[in-house]
Design a protein around this motif. Sequence first.
Motif, PDB file in Angstrom:
ATOM      1  N   VAL A  90       0.665  -1.235   0.145  1.00 38.57           N
ATOM      2  CA  VAL A  90      -0.089  -0.064  -0.045  1.00 38.57           C
ATOM      3  C   VAL A  90       0.827   1.187   0.050  1.00 38.57           C
ATOM      4  N   THR A  91       1.723   1.571   0.868  1.00 34.51           N
ATOM      5  CA  THR A  91       2.762   2.538   0.952  1.00 34.51           C
ATOM      6  C   THR A  91       3.874   2.223   1.765  1.00 34.51           C
ATOM      7  N   VAL A  92       4.529   3.061   1.619  1.00 38.09           N
ATOM      8  CA  VAL A  92       5.881   3.158   2.649  1.00 38.09           C
ATOM      9  C   VAL A  92       5.687   4.141   3.587  1.00 38.09           C
ATOM     10  N   LEU A  93       5.797   4.041   4.879  1.00 40.89           N
ATOM     11  CA  LEU A  93       5.606   5.096   5.894  1.00 40.89           C
ATOM     12  C   LEU A  93       7.038   5.261   6.485  1.00 40.89           C
ATOM     13  N   GLN A  94       7.260   6.809   6.477  1.00 37.34           N
ATOM     14  CA  GLN A  94       8.392   7.076   7.148  1.00 37.34           C
ATOM     15  C   GLN A  94       8.079   7.732   8.465  1.00 37.34           C
ATOM     16  N   THR A  95       8.963   7.501   9.641  1.00 36.10           N
ATOM     17  CA  THR A  95       8.643   8.088  10.953  1.00 36.10           C
ATOM     18  C   THR A  95       7.090   7.888  11.520  1.00 36.10           C
ATOM     19  N   THR A  96       6.598   6.622  11.274  1.00 33.00           N
ATOM     20  CA  THR A  96       5.401   6.394  11.466  1.00 33.00           C
ATOM     21  C   THR A  96       5.284   6.353  13.054  1.00 33.00           C
ATOM     22  N   PRO A  97       3.877   6.687  13.643  1.00 34.27           N
ATOM     23  CA  PRO A  97       3.821   6.584  15.084  1.00 34.27           C
ATOM     24  C   PRO A  97       3.815   5.053  15.313  1.00 34.27           C
ATOM     25  N   ILE A  98       4.323   4.904  16.626  1.00 40.00           N
ATOM     26  CA  ILE A  98       4.325   3.497  17.005  1.00 40.00           C
ATOM     27  C   ILE A  98       2.986   2.915  17.004  1.00 40.00           C
ATOM     28  N   VAL A  99       2.070   3.597  17.492  1.00 42.66           N
ATOM     29  CA  VAL A  99       0.582   3.022  17.724  1.00 42.66           C
ATOM     30  C   VAL A  99      -0.040   2.740  16.252  1.00 42.66           C
ATOM     31  N   CYS A 100       0.449   3.533  15.158  1.00 40.91           N
ATOM     32  CA  CYS A 100      -0.094   3.097  13.779  1.00 40.91           C
ATOM     33  C   CYS A 100       0.401   1.627  13.476  1.00 40.91           C
ATOM     34  N   GLU A 101       1.795   1.641  13.600  1.00 44.17           N
ATOM     35  CA  GLU A 101       2.586   0.236  13.335  1.00 44.17           C
ATOM     36  C   GLU A 101       1.799  -0.767  14.039  1.00 44.17           C
ATOM     37  N   GLN A 102       1.646  -0.544  15.367  1.00 39.43           N
ATOM     38  CA  GLN A 102       0.909  -1.844  15.997  1.00 39.43           C
ATOM     39  C   GLN A 102      -0.451  -2.046  15.369  1.00 39.43           C
ATOM     40  N   GLY A 103      -0.956  -1.248  15.049  1.00 39.29           N
ATOM     41  CA  GLY A 103      -2.492  -1.683  14.457  1.00 39.29           C
ATOM     42  C   GLY A 103      -2.247  -2.436  13.053  1.00 39.29           C
ATOM     43  N   ILE A 104      -1.296  -1.735  12.372  1.00 37.06           N
ATOM     44  CA  ILE A 104      -1.042  -2.230  10.994  1.00 37.06           C
ATOM     45  C   ILE A 104      -0.579  -3.522  10.993  1.00 37.06           C
ATOM     46  N   LYS A 105       0.335  -3.860  12.046  1.00 35.34           N
ATOM     47  CA  LYS A 105       1.133  -5.085  12.375  1.00 35.34           C
ATOM     48  C   LYS A 105      -0.164  -6.280  12.716  1.00 35.34           C
ATOM     49  N   ALA A 106      -1.149  -5.841  13.513  1.00 34.30           N
ATOM     50  CA  ALA A 106      -2.272  -6.688  14.014  1.00 34.30           C
ATOM     51  C   ALA A 106      -3.104  -7.024  12.654  1.00 34.30           C
ATOM     52  N   VAL A 107      -3.265  -6.078  11.904  1.00 33.44           N
ATOM     53  CA  VAL A 107      -4.152  -6.507  10.585  1.00 33.44           C
ATOM     54  C   VAL A 107      -3.137  -7.527   9.598  1.00 33.44           C
ATOM     55  N   ASN A 108      -1.988  -7.370   9.404  1.00 25.78           N
ATOM     56  CA  ASN A 108      -1.047  -8.108   8.686  1.00 25.78           C
ATOM     57  C   ASN A 108      -1.167  -9.680   9.396  1.00 25.78           C
ATOM     58  N   GLU A 109      -1.098  -9.676  10.679  1.00 27.94           N
ATOM     59  CA  GLU A 109      -1.137 -11.095  11.233  1.00 27.94           C
ATOM     60  C   GLU A 109      -2.746 -11.590  11.580  1.00 27.94           C
ATOM     61  N   GLU A 114      -7.791  -7.028  17.457  1.00 28.30           N
ATOM     62  CA  GLU A 114      -6.667  -6.202  18.368  1.00 28.30           C
ATOM     63  C   GLU A 114      -6.485  -5.136  17.736  1.00 28.30           C
ATOM     64  N   ALA A 115      -6.406  -4.976  16.309  1.00 26.37           N
ATOM     65  CA  ALA A 115      -6.175  -3.948  15.449  1.00 26.37           C
ATOM     66  C   ALA A 115      -6.926  -2.443  15.807  1.00 26.37           C
ATOM     67  N   PHE A 116      -8.172  -2.489  15.958  1.00 24.36           N
ATOM     68  CA  PHE A 116      -9.106  -1.473  16.254  1.00 24.36           C
ATOM     69  C   PHE A 116      -8.529  -0.313  17.323  1.00 24.36           C
ATOM     70  N   GLU A 117      -8.073  -0.793  18.573  1.00 27.20           N
ATOM     71  CA  GLU A 117      -7.754   0.172  19.443  1.00 27.20           C
ATOM     72  C   GLU A 117      -6.586   1.171  19.076  1.00 27.20           C
ATOM     73  N   PRO A 118      -5.421   0.371  18.640  1.00 31.69           N
ATOM     74  CA  PRO A 118      -4.133   1.019  18.126  1.00 31.69           C
ATOM     75  C   PRO A 118      -4.677   1.825  16.855  1.00 31.69           C
ATOM     76  N   LEU A 119      -5.402   1.343  15.849  1.00 36.35           N
ATOM     77  CA  LEU A 119      -5.653   2.155  14.842  1.00 36.35           C
ATOM     78  C   LEU A 119      -6.645   3.314  15.001  1.00 36.35           C
ATOM     79  N   ASN A 120      -7.652   3.252  15.997  1.00 39.45           N
ATOM     80  CA  ASN A 120      -8.512   4.250  16.262  1.00 39.45           C
ATOM     81  C   ASN A 120      -7.339   5.483  17.183  1.00 39.45           C
TER      82      ASN A 120
END
Length: 301
Positions: A90-109, A114-120
């Motif tokens: 989808v895209t390459v993210l630079q300096t991504t907030p950690i909470v965003c990475e957590q949510g995206i990682k949960a979706v990929n897994e 578990e993804a909703f809280e960090p993505l919200n």
Amino acid sequence: MTDAAGLYLLIKSTGSKYWRIKYRHLGKEKVFSCGIYPTVSLADARGKREEIKRQLSNGIDPMGAKKLAKREATPFLLLLATSSSTMAVVTVLQTTPIVCEQGIKAVNERKYQEAFEPLNLCLGMRLNRNERSAALQARARAYSETDMPEKALEDQNAAMGTAMDHNAWPLIALSDYQKQLKQYDNALVTLKKAEEFDEDRSKPGPSMPISYHRARIYLELGRHADAVDELTRGIARQSNYWAAYYYRGLAYHALGKTEEAKADFVKVAELSQEMGIPAEHVEKLKEFGVSAKLNVQPKKP
């Protein structure tokens, strides 16, 4: 010194003055620090108070968001698994907030709940347009996989409205959510648009992901012959994708072409040895006596 709606100025014995915002989250009173006066002006402090009110209205704890919003300058590649032959970059993210990475990682897994809280939390932050697009697309996938296609479509449309790389994948995902809502005409139009950004130009016609998603729509519409034609075109472009044979087998079976269907299901069994297939597809293959050699994927958590 108190302003309003929880904002006040704390004056220490040393004479230093600190802005504080008092609020309640989940029944617990908390105090948010938002800078030193006069470095932070009254207008700025009031602006922060309004931001905190917006976060609270979205169920976000401002202090929790503040702790999670530290940024790390590490490239992050968002890959969203789609029901197609390739992972969608989808895209390459630079300096991504950690909470965003957590949510995206949960979706990929595939840990969608578990993804909703960090993505919200992520989407309540100040993000650049690419970061917001990626987070919206990740949450859209989580909504889709938890039977909330209306919200998935809303998030994907919002993501499409941001600045993002021109490629087929966001459009393919959009068509998938439209299909879930039985907006078939819209989904077909979206896939036609995706062809403009199709990256695989080695052979004429659309690449496998577009052909695959178009065929899935044809199957739901009962256009089985069209589904066979579309998947046959896709297989000519990419011959190692088990799902193309599986759904072409279903289309052949609906057309009464039993031998062709069995040949495709045998091919599914062959390809499953390397890739695996979802457990929910096994029953149909059992009807054709080709289940003994199947490599079955574990069920989604």
